[in-house]
Motif scaffolding. Structure first.
Motif, PDB file in Angstrom:
ATOM      1  N   UNK A  82     -72.686 -10.904  24.163  1.00 16.56           N
ATOM      2  CA  UNK A  82     -72.867 -10.635  22.730  1.00 16.56           C
ATOM      3  C   UNK A  82     -73.886  -9.509  22.544  1.00 16.56           C
ATOM      4  N   UNK A  83     -73.449  -8.418  21.922  1.00 14.18           N
ATOM      5  CA  UNK A  83     -74.355  -7.297  21.631  1.00 14.18           C
ATOM      6  C   UNK A  83     -74.776  -7.371  20.166  1.00 14.18           C
ATOM      7  N   UNK A  84     -76.023  -7.784  19.928  1.00 13.79           N
ATOM      8  CA  UNK A  84     -76.573  -7.729  18.569  1.00 13.79           C
ATOM      9  C   UNK A  84     -77.217  -6.354  18.407  1.00 13.79           C
ATOM     10  N   UNK A  85     -76.955  -5.729  17.272  1.00 10.65           N
ATOM     11  CA  UNK A  85     -77.523  -4.399  17.019  1.00 10.65           C
ATOM     12  C   UNK A  85     -78.421  -4.498  15.793  1.00 10.65           C
ATOM     13  N   UNK A  86     -79.711  -4.255  16.009  1.00 10.15           N
ATOM     14  CA  UNK A  86     -80.686  -4.359  14.911  1.00 10.15           C
ATOM     15  C   UNK A  86     -81.307  -2.985  14.674  1.00 10.15           C
ATOM     16  N   UNK A  87     -81.200  -2.519  13.430  1.00 12.29           N
ATOM     17  CA  UNK A  87     -81.786  -1.225  13.077  1.00 12.29           C
ATOM     18  C   UNK A  87     -82.965  -1.495  12.133  1.00 12.29           C
ATOM     19  N   UNK A  88     -84.167  -1.087  12.565  1.00 13.28           N
ATOM     20  CA  UNK A  88     -85.327  -1.235  11.688  1.00 13.28           C
ATOM     21  C   UNK A  88     -86.134  -2.487  11.970  1.00 13.28           C
ATOM     22  N   UNK A  89     -87.083  -2.776  11.049  1.00 11.98           N
ATOM     23  CA  UNK A  89     -88.068  -3.848  11.307  1.00 11.98           C
ATOM     24  C   UNK A  89     -88.054  -4.923  10.233  1.00 11.98           C
ATOM     25  N   UNK A  90     -86.932  -5.109   9.528  1.00 11.60           N
ATOM     26  CA  UNK A  90     -86.912  -6.136   8.492  1.00 11.60           C
ATOM     27  C   UNK A  90     -87.247  -7.498   9.129  1.00 11.60           C
ATOM     28  N   UNK A  91     -88.331  -8.167   8.645  1.00 10.88           N
ATOM     29  CA  UNK A  91     -88.783  -9.389   9.332  1.00 10.88           C
ATOM     30  C   UNK A  91     -87.728 -10.502   9.328  1.00 10.88           C
ATOM     31  N   UNK A  92     -86.987 -10.660   8.211  1.00  7.58           N
ATOM     32  CA  UNK A  92     -85.973 -11.732   8.159  1.00  7.58           C
ATOM     33  C   UNK A  92     -84.867 -11.439   9.170  1.00  7.58           C
ATOM     34  N   UNK A  93     -84.400 -10.180   9.228  1.00  8.49           N
ATOM     35  CA  UNK A  93     -83.344  -9.820  10.181  1.00  8.49           C
ATOM     36  C   UNK A  93     -83.825 -10.025  11.615  1.00  8.49           C
ATOM     37  N   UNK A  94     -85.100  -9.724  11.833  1.00 14.73           N
ATOM     38  CA  UNK A  94     -85.688  -9.901  13.157  1.00 14.73           C
ATOM     39  C   UNK A  94     -85.572 -11.369  13.600  1.00 14.73           C
ATOM     40  N   UNK A  95     -85.902 -12.283  12.694  1.00 12.01           N
ATOM     41  CA  UNK A  95     -85.833 -13.718  13.020  1.00 12.01           C
ATOM     42  C   UNK A  95     -84.375 -14.127  13.254  1.00 12.01           C
ATOM     43  N   UNK A  96     -83.476 -13.675  12.359  1.00 15.84           N
ATOM     44  CA  UNK A  96     -82.054 -14.050  12.505  1.00 15.84           C
ATOM     45  C   UNK A  96     -81.519 -13.601  13.863  1.00 15.84           C
TER      46      UNK A  96
END
Ligand code: NAP
Length: 289
Positions: free
Chosen positions: A36-50
């Protein structure tokens, strides 16, 4: 009598175990462990936790965590390149582009780069079209989780009246399509619906995904209905949903709590979809969760 609680944590644990068994079976048969490749752009704290939770859950069922992180100022071209490389990589079964993205990026254009058989969120036009046409494909995780919860609690869908509040491509629309595919008669409500309570009071199955805390009260619920609250809102006293729980519980027959209802199902179905994607790419038949 107070409604029975629909225990998303318990059902999600069962789904995760099924996925872990499915991964072990795939590997034992000589297949590749799903990646599974999760791709996270940026530092949004909620997205970081998810994303962190998704990565942990993926490793716990024997899958390979292939996370990619880009800075908040990444250009469209840079994200394009990452997605294109993941699309071609045989180790990558599934790609999850964490939303929302920074404002300067075109999310639709990026989603269009994800091959439909790696589209673990079921968000591409191809997978949305397959769902609308009643063909097999990867389904968005949250509505798929709601469907599984309804099935686990034996809620009849064929011929039932269902109402969905919210028409987003992530939740409301695919939820309505899934219920329609199960032969429910579906009313899809949104912010321009004239008399929301009049529509929802007709429903044997009510799915609320508006993102408006406390939108639905007891007066909007048919006695004995199954009420699924997708909303999540962090208030001073913890997490709440779109349904005013204590009053609603006195009228409904079944109801999901927040937290502990739909939330755990979303991650469990992400894992189930990742396994499905791996099987698709290895030319094995889909096993429905
Ligand atoms: P969204 O994209 O903001 O869509 C909200 C939808 O609700 C829109 O279709 C909107 O109508 C409708 N709506 C807004 N206010 C309304 C009102 N007063 N009456 C009737 N309809 C109304 O949100 P989403 O991504 O679908 O998410 C919905 C909620 O679910 C959020 O709280 C989100 O955090 C939560 N969520 C939870 C999970 C989970 O795993 N538990 C997963 C995904 C989302 P219009 O189209 O007319 O604007």
């Amino acid at each position: 009598m107070a409604a029975e609680l629909m225990d998303g944590r318990a059902v999600a644990a069962r789904v995760r175990q099924e996925v872990a068994d499915g991964v072990a079976e795939l590997v034992a048969q000589g297949g590749r462990a799903p990646g599974l490749a999760t791709v996270l752009v940026g530092d949004d704290p909620a997205s970081d936790v998810y994303v962190r939770n998704k990565r942990r859950a993926c490793v716990a069922v024997g899958m390979v965590d292939l996370h990619r992180r880009l800075p908040a100022d990444a250009t469209q071209q840079q994200v394009d390149d990452v997605l294109d490389r993941l699309a071609e990589d045989r180790e990558v079964s599934a790609i999850l582009l964490q939303l929302p993205l920074p404002d300067h990026l075109d999310a639709d254009a990026l989603l269009d780069r994800i091959p439909s058989d790696k589209d673990v969120d079921g968000l591409t036009v191809t997978n949305a079209g397959r769902l609308a046409h009643g063909r097999p494909g990867l389904r968005p995780c949250t509505p798929a989780g709601v469907e599984r919860l309804l099935d686990e609690y034996g809620v009849p869908l064929a011929g039932a009246k269902a109402a969905v509040i919210g028409r987003s491509v992530l939740v409301g629309r695919p939820m309505a399509q899934l219920l329609l595919a199960r032969d429910a008669t579906v009313t899809l409500c949104h912010s321009r619906t004239k008399d929301l309570a009049a529509d929802t009071r007709e429903a044997d199955v009510l799915v609320v995904a508006a993102g408006v805390p406390g939108l639905v009260g007891a007066d909007a619920i048919r006695p004995g209905a199954a009420v699924i609250d997708v909303g999540i809102y962090r208030g001073e006293s913890g997490l709440h949903g779109d349904v005013r729980f204590s009053g609603a519980r006195e009228v409904a027959g079944l109801i999901t709590p927040v937290p502990g209802g739909v939330g755990p199902m979303t991650i469990a179905m992400l894992l189930a979809n990742t396994l499905q994607a791996a099987r698709l790419q290895q030319h094995l038949p889909l096993v429905l969760p």
